[in-house]
Scaffold this motif. Structure first.
Motif, PDB file in Angstrom:
ATOM      1  N   ARG A 186       1.094  -4.503   0.870  1.00  0.00           N
ATOM      2  CA  ARG A 186       1.143  -3.242   0.129  1.00  0.00           C
ATOM      3  C   ARG A 186       0.476  -2.123   0.922  1.00  0.00           C
TER       4      ARG A 186
ATOM      5  N   ARG B  11       2.246  11.903 -12.873  1.00  0.00           N
ATOM      6  CA  ARG B  11       1.530  11.203 -11.814  1.00  0.00           C
ATOM      7  C   ARG B  11       2.366  11.068 -10.547  1.00  0.00           C
TER       8      ARG B  11
ATOM      9  N   LYS C  10      -1.061   3.132  -2.813  1.00  0.00           N
ATOM     10  CA  LYS C  10      -2.430   3.268  -3.297  1.00  0.00           C
ATOM     11  C   LYS C  10      -3.097   4.259  -2.348  1.00  0.00           C
TER      12      LYS C  10
ATOM     13  N   TYR D 122      -4.900   9.579  -7.267  1.00  0.00           N
ATOM     14  CA  TYR D 122      -5.920   9.403  -8.306  1.00  0.00           C
ATOM     15  C   TYR D 122      -6.632  10.720  -8.590  1.00  0.00           C
TER      16      TYR D 122
ATOM     17  N   GLU E 155       3.335   3.864 -16.068  1.00  0.00           N
ATOM     18  CA  GLU E 155       2.144   3.008 -16.002  1.00  0.00           C
ATOM     19  C   GLU E 155       0.915   3.690 -16.569  1.00  0.00           C
TER      20      GLU E 155
ATOM     21  N   GLY F 186      -3.128   4.647 -16.069  1.00  0.00           N
ATOM     22  CA  GLY F 186      -4.304   4.781 -15.212  1.00  0.00           C
ATOM     23  C   GLY F 186      -4.181   3.975 -13.940  1.00  0.00           C
ATOM     24  N   THR F 187      -4.928   2.905 -13.826  1.00  0.00           N
ATOM     25  CA  THR F 187      -4.829   2.053 -12.641  1.00  0.00           C
ATOM     26  C   THR F 187      -4.251   0.681 -13.006  1.00  0.00           C
ATOM     27  N   MET F 188      -3.353   0.693 -13.978  1.00  0.00           N
ATOM     28  CA  MET F 188      -2.720  -0.565 -14.390  1.00  0.00           C
ATOM     29  C   MET F 188      -1.226  -0.370 -14.605  1.00  0.00           C
ATOM     30  N   ASN F 189      -0.467  -1.437 -14.388  1.00  0.00           N
ATOM     31  CA  ASN F 189       0.923  -1.460 -14.815  1.00  0.00           C
ATOM     32  C   ASN F 189       0.909  -1.786 -16.313  1.00  0.00           C
TER      33      ASN F 189
ATOM     34  N   LEU G  15       3.286   1.727  -9.080  1.00  0.00           N
ATOM     35  CA  LEU G  15       2.547   0.910  -8.122  1.00  0.00           C
ATOM     36  C   LEU G  15       2.945  -0.566  -8.279  1.00  0.00           C
TER      37      LEU G  15
ATOM     38  N   GLY H 213       2.025  -3.738  -8.617  1.00  0.00           N
ATOM     39  CA  GLY H 213       0.793  -4.484  -8.855  1.00  0.00           C
ATOM     40  C   GLY H 213       0.929  -5.972  -8.543  1.00  0.00           C
ATOM     41  N   VAL H 214      -0.116  -6.532  -7.954  1.00  0.00           N
ATOM     42  CA  VAL H 214      -0.146  -7.975  -7.693  1.00  0.00           C
ATOM     43  C   VAL H 214      -0.227  -8.709  -9.038  1.00  0.00           C
ATOM     44  N   THR H 215      -0.997  -8.153  -9.961  1.00  0.00           N
ATOM     45  CA  THR H 215      -1.132  -8.765 -11.283  1.00  0.00           C
ATOM     46  C   THR H 215       0.209  -8.679 -12.024  1.00  0.00           C
TER      47      THR H 215
ATOM     48  N   GLY I 282      -3.854  -5.408 -14.177  1.00  0.00           N
ATOM     49  CA  GLY I 282      -4.445  -4.940 -12.917  1.00  0.00           C
ATOM     50  C   GLY I 282      -5.568  -5.872 -12.497  1.00  0.00           C
ATOM     51  N   THR I 283      -5.955  -5.797 -11.229  1.00  0.00           N
ATOM     52  CA  THR I 283      -6.959  -6.711 -10.681  1.00  0.00           C
ATOM     53  C   THR I 283      -8.313  -6.633 -11.398  1.00  0.00           C
TER      54      THR I 283
END
Ligand SMILES: *Cc1c(COP(=O)(O)O)cnc(C)c1O
Length: 356
Positions: free
Chosen positions: A93, A185, A195, A200, A231, A233-236, A256, A258-260, A301-302
């Motif tokens: 990524r 966004r 990222k 942000y 999405e 904030g910082t999460m899917n 984004l 996301g790995v999660t 998210g992570t």
């Protein structure tokens, strides 16, 4: 890769109370640093004391945000092994983020080697309490001093780490989310899939607006029509509607990857669920909220792994989801993924990498 080790004279005191680590407050003793210079490429890999760095006031990153970052964790298992979770996804990524920002690629194998080397040095910093971990923050920026907008001729790749506390000390806790109908966004052709720091900076105003109204996070709509949910904030974000799961596609380049997100989709499909990576109009989402077919909503998210959503507000319309309680599937996904990450459950997908 040849990594030089520069020892610290005095080690820092580790936080005594693992119950109050919070997030990103205590940096460990060391950081990984490597430099890139035009014509020479990557050079001088080293693990050195974590300390402030000197930048020229004309450093292009301070003016034009030539910066990208990643986020992953190292987990301590009950039998004291140390695991990483899909670090290859973070490495890939970052290469994709950097390509969009005209920044040099940091090779995947070197990325994983650097993360592992630093985690090994800092292994005593990985906390022991349940659901705690060592957060790993790789990032890259240009340190060139020049006030023109251009592709820079020197960059730094750094990895810092910090112990982080349990995200849910008292169990999963549903949050209230506000749909942002004015600010955006990301747009097609922009940097939404990367990222990069700039994404942000531009999102904080939406966050402030939501907080003013008593909501914890912003749900962003697509930048062109302000119609489709993307999405949080910082999460899917994923929605369970009428038994199926729907989440925004990453193919548009505005969300984004996301790995999660990817891990949840694979778990869900493995369990037999239909997962649709499709655009979902906010009007249809609110309608599902009112007619009772919207069963569960959760961010991924992570940092939090999963964040159940208990309330959604869009303009003057409010829907409460599952009586503001964590849904059954949300809980199962959380238990399964954290079980794999902390080595409590079988890792049949081969996602974890042991640091030896
Ligand atoms: C980091 C991030 C995510 C989640 O990605 P993970 O790899 O799952 O941690 C989602 N959306 C945005 C905007 C992010 O910055």
């Amino acid at each position: 890769m040849d990594i030089k080790f520069i020892e610290r004279e005095v080690l820092k005191e580790k936080p005594a109370d693992e119950n109050h680590l919070g997030f990103g407050k205590y940096m460990t003793d060391y950081m990984f640093v490597m430099d890139w210079t035009k014509g020479q490429g990557w050079h001088d890999a080293r693990i050195e004391p974590n300390a402030p760095i000197l930048l020229d006031p004309a450093c292009v990153t301070l003016h034009y945000a030539q910066e990208t970052f990643e986020g992953l964790k190292a987990y301590r298992t009950e039998d004291d092994r140390i695991l990483l979770f899909r670090p290859d996804m973070n490495a890939k990524r970052m290469i994709n983020s950097n390509a969009r920002l005209c920044m040099p690629a940091f090779p995947e194998e070197d990325f994983i080697e650097a993360v592992e080397a630093l985690v090994k040095v800092e292994k005593d910093w990985i906390p022991h309490s349940k659901d705690t971990s060592l957060y790993i923050r790789p990032f890259m920026f240009s340190d060139e001093a020049a006030l023109g907008v251009h592709m820079a001729s020197s960059y730094k790749f750094i990895i810092i780490t910090c112990p982080v506390g349990a995200y849910y000390p008292t169990g999963l806790d549903p949050v209230k989310i506000m749909v942002e109908d004015e600010l955006v966004r990301a747009v097609k052709g922009g940097t939404g899939f990367t990222k990069c720091g700039g994404n942000y900076a531009g999102s904080i105003l939406g966050q402030v607006k939501a907080e003013k109204e008593g909501y914890t996070q912003v749900l962003w709509l697509d930048g062109e029509n302000r119609k489709y949910v993307e999405e949080v904030g910082t999460m899917n974000i994923m929605f369970k509607i009428g038994g199926e799961i729907i989440t925004a596609p990453i193919s548009e380049g505005t969300v984004l990857p996301g790995v999660t997100r990817d891990s949840m989709i694979r778990l869900l499909r493995d369990w037999g669920y239909t997962v649709r990576e499709e655009r979902l109009a906010v009007d249809d989402l609110m309608k599902a909220g009112h007619d009772g077919t919207l069963e569960e909503v959760f961010g991924t998210g992570t940092a939090a792994v999963i964040s159940p959503v208990g309330e959604l507000k869009y303009k003057d319309d409010v829907v409460v989801i599952n009586d503001m309680k964590t849904g059954e599937l949300t809980q199962k996904l959380y238990d399964t993924l954290t079980g794999i990450q902390w080595g409590r459950l079988e890792d049949k997908f081969g996602w974890t990498v042991e640091v030896k």
